[in-house]
Every structure is written in C-alpha cells, then in structure tokens.
Design a protein around this motif. Structure first.
Motif, PDB file in Angstrom:
ATOM      1  N   GLY A   1       0.813  -1.215   0.000  1.00 42.63           N
ATOM      2  CA  GLY A   1       0.000   0.000   0.000  1.00 42.63           C
ATOM      3  C   GLY A   1       0.839   1.255   0.000  1.00 42.63           C
ATOM      4  O   GLY A   1       2.068   1.204   0.120  1.00 42.63           O
ATOM      5  N   ILE A   2       0.150   2.368  -0.143  1.00 41.28           N
ATOM      6  CA  ILE A   2       0.802   3.671  -0.141  1.00 41.28           C
ATOM      7  C   ILE A   2      -0.014   4.601   0.749  1.00 41.28           C
ATOM      8  O   ILE A   2      -1.231   4.709   0.608  1.00 41.28           O
ATOM      9  CB  ILE A   2       0.908   4.251  -1.563  1.00 41.28           C
ATOM     10  CG1 ILE A   2       1.765   3.327  -2.441  1.00 41.28           C
ATOM     11  CG2 ILE A   2       1.499   5.664  -1.528  1.00 41.28           C
ATOM     12  CD1 ILE A   2       1.830   3.714  -3.901  1.00 41.28           C
ATOM     13  N   ASP A   3       0.662   5.259   1.679  1.00 41.54           N
ATOM     14  CA  ASP A   3       0.043   6.251   2.546  1.00 41.54           C
ATOM     15  C   ASP A   3       0.332   7.613   1.915  1.00 41.54           C
ATOM     16  O   ASP A   3       1.416   8.178   2.086  1.00 41.54           O
ATOM     17  CB  ASP A   3       0.631   6.138   3.957  1.00 41.54           C
ATOM     18  CG  ASP A   3      -0.099   6.977   4.987  1.00 41.54           C
ATOM     19  OD1 ASP A   3      -0.913   7.835   4.594  1.00 41.54           O
ATOM     20  OD2 ASP A   3       0.152   6.766   6.186  1.00 41.54           O
ATOM     21  N   LEU A   4      -0.636   8.102   1.145  1.00 39.50           N
ATOM     22  CA  LEU A   4      -0.449   9.331   0.382  1.00 39.50           C
ATOM     23  C   LEU A   4      -0.174  10.532   1.281  1.00 39.50           C
ATOM     24  O   LEU A   4      -0.817  10.707   2.320  1.00 39.50           O
ATOM     25  CB  LEU A   4      -1.677   9.605  -0.490  1.00 39.50           C
ATOM     26  CG  LEU A   4      -1.957   8.574  -1.587  1.00 39.50           C
ATOM     27  CD1 LEU A   4      -3.268   8.899  -2.290  1.00 39.50           C
ATOM     28  CD2 LEU A   4      -0.810   8.514  -2.577  1.00 39.50           C
ATOM     29  N   ASP A   5       0.801  11.328   0.878  1.00 40.71           N
ATOM     30  CA  ASP A   5       1.192  12.569   1.554  1.00 40.71           C
ATOM     31  C   ASP A   5       1.628  12.389   3.007  1.00 40.71           C
ATOM     32  O   ASP A   5       1.623  13.344   3.792  1.00 40.71           O
ATOM     33  CB  ASP A   5       0.072  13.616   1.464  1.00 40.71           C
ATOM     34  CG  ASP A   5      -0.094  14.163   0.050  1.00 40.71           C
ATOM     35  OD1 ASP A   5       0.908  14.217  -0.692  1.00 40.71           O
ATOM     36  OD2 ASP A   5      -1.228  14.533  -0.305  1.00 40.71           O
TER      37      ASP A   5
ATOM     38  N   MET B   1       4.399   7.502   1.822  1.00 35.66           N
ATOM     39  CA  MET B   1       4.986   6.344   2.505  1.00 35.66           C
ATOM     40  C   MET B   1       4.585   5.094   1.730  1.00 35.66           C
ATOM     41  O   MET B   1       3.392   4.817   1.557  1.00 35.66           O
ATOM     42  CB  MET B   1       4.455   6.242   3.933  1.00 35.66           C
ATOM     43  CG  MET B   1       4.805   4.956   4.647  1.00 35.66           C
ATOM     44  SD  MET B   1       6.418   4.926   5.405  1.00 35.66           S
ATOM     45  CE  MET B   1       6.159   6.050   6.776  1.00 35.66           C
ATOM     46  N   VAL B   2       5.576   4.368   1.236  1.00 35.78           N
ATOM     47  CA  VAL B   2       5.332   3.088   0.579  1.00 35.78           C
ATOM     48  C   VAL B   2       5.410   2.017   1.651  1.00 35.78           C
ATOM     49  O   VAL B   2       6.418   1.901   2.362  1.00 35.78           O
ATOM     50  CB  VAL B   2       6.359   2.825  -0.546  1.00 35.78           C
ATOM     51  CG1 VAL B   2       6.103   1.478  -1.212  1.00 35.78           C
ATOM     52  CG2 VAL B   2       6.351   3.956  -1.572  1.00 35.78           C
ATOM     53  N   ARG B   3       4.341   1.256   1.800  1.00 33.28           N
ATOM     54  CA  ARG B   3       4.279   0.221   2.839  1.00 33.28           C
ATOM     55  C   ARG B   3       4.591  -1.137   2.226  1.00 33.28           C
ATOM     56  O   ARG B   3       4.063  -1.479   1.163  1.00 33.28           O
ATOM     57  CB  ARG B   3       2.866   0.187   3.454  1.00 33.28           C
ATOM     58  CG  ARG B   3       2.380   1.504   4.040  1.00 33.28           C
ATOM     59  CD  ARG B   3       3.068   1.943   5.291  1.00 33.28           C
ATOM     60  NE  ARG B   3       3.030   0.900   6.295  1.00 33.28           N
ATOM     61  CZ  ARG B   3       3.837   0.890   7.370  1.00 33.28           C
ATOM     62  NH1 ARG B   3       4.703   1.847   7.575  1.00 33.28           N
ATOM     63  NH2 ARG B   3       3.746  -0.087   8.236  1.00 33.28           N
ATOM     64  N   LEU B   4       5.465  -1.893   2.878  1.00 27.62           N
ATOM     65  CA  LEU B   4       5.847  -3.225   2.426  1.00 27.62           C
ATOM     66  C   LEU B   4       5.659  -4.204   3.571  1.00 27.62           C
ATOM     67  O   LEU B   4       5.689  -3.822   4.741  1.00 27.62           O
ATOM     68  CB  LEU B   4       7.305  -3.250   1.964  1.00 27.62           C
ATOM     69  CG  LEU B   4       7.678  -2.306   0.824  1.00 27.62           C
ATOM     70  CD1 LEU B   4       8.324  -1.054   1.356  1.00 27.62           C
ATOM     71  CD2 LEU B   4       8.594  -2.982  -0.158  1.00 27.62           C
ATOM     72  N   SER B   5       5.471  -5.481   3.217  1.00 23.08           N
ATOM     73  CA  SER B   5       5.232  -6.504   4.224  1.00 23.08           C
ATOM     74  C   SER B   5       5.831  -7.826   3.774  1.00 23.08           C
ATOM     75  O   SER B   5       6.025  -8.063   2.584  1.00 23.08           O
ATOM     76  CB  SER B   5       3.726  -6.662   4.444  1.00 23.08           C
ATOM     77  OG  SER B   5       3.457  -7.634   5.421  1.00 23.08           O
TER      78      SER B   5
END
Length: 150
Positions: free
Chosen positions: A119-123, A143-147
C-alpha cells in the motif's frame, strides 16, 4: 561484523538513526517503544535497526541505517536479514516496513529481501514532517508500505 541488541545503559546512535528518519521527535518516540540493534566493526557502530511491535504477531522495521562511508558493502542487506531472523525467533508472523517514495535504493533492497508492496500512505511525509524531504531529485511525499510473512 557483529550485530547485537543495544544495551539498556548504552546511548542510541542518533547520528545513524537520523540518517534514516530526519524527525528527531519520531525517532525518540519509537526507540523508547522498540528494540534497537547495532552493527559494529572493531567496536565502531556502523549500522542500526529498530524493531517495533505494532499488532499481535506483527513487528515493523521502523529504522534501518548504515554509516555513509560503509554504503555499498552489503551491510544494509545483512541488517535486514538479521531483523527478519530476530523477528522470527521472537515469534512474529509478519514484518512490515514503510519507506519514502523517493527512497529508490531502499525500495529495491527491501524487495530483494522478500518484502512486497502492500500500500501507499499518500502525503504521509507532507503531513507528518515539518520540512520538505528530497532524495534522488524526487520529493519524498508518500509512505510506501511493504510486508513479508515470516
């Protein structure tokens, strides 16, 4: 190179932690709640990472930094793999990481270590950091979220 948990009486390597996260306030907050690990060569700290439990059976790698003079030697990958192994030993089932959209090298490293973008947490960096951040000629906004399942 030795990687170990930072002792309770030892000082946090703030210079390294701030390489990965320029917000001293954020760093001070999560180092109190997480576990800090350091990499040393001949007693000199050359790398750091912080694991922070976030949900049941989930831990986040909230900070990972390598001294600038040691870049390009594979130390970042060794630290990520050590973090994964440490999390597994502690019984976690999922590890997460968040990094900036402009952090091209970090995005590549995390994917090489088995993480997938979820996912991406915009701004995120616009909302939570007072100063603009630029890396690789790109403004760090999201924020680029990785798991990774452990």
């Amino acid at each position: 190179m030795d990687i170990r948990r930072l002792g309770a009486e030892e000082k946090f390597p703030m210079d390294l932690l701030l390489l990965a996260d320029p917000s001293k306030k954020s760093v001070e907050d999560y180092i109190k709640r997480g576990e800090c690990f350091i990499a040393e060569i001949s007693g000199k700290v050359i790398g750091v990472y912080v694991l922070l439990p976030t949900r049941p059976k989930t831990v986040e790698l909230v900070n990972l930094a390598v001294a600038e003079e040691m870049h390009g030697k594979g130390i970042g990958k060794l630290l990520v793999m050590d973090a994964i192994n440490t999390a597994k030993k502690r019984g976690y089932k999922t590890m997460e990481i968040g990094t900036g959209n402009s952090s091209i090298g970090q995005l590549a490293l995390y994917q090489k270590c088995g993480f997938r973008i979820i996912g991406i947490d915009l701004d995120f960096f616009i909302k939570h950091y007072p100063n603009e951040i630029f890396e690789n000629g790109i403004q760090c906004r999201d924020m680029v979220r990785l798991s990774q399942d452990l």
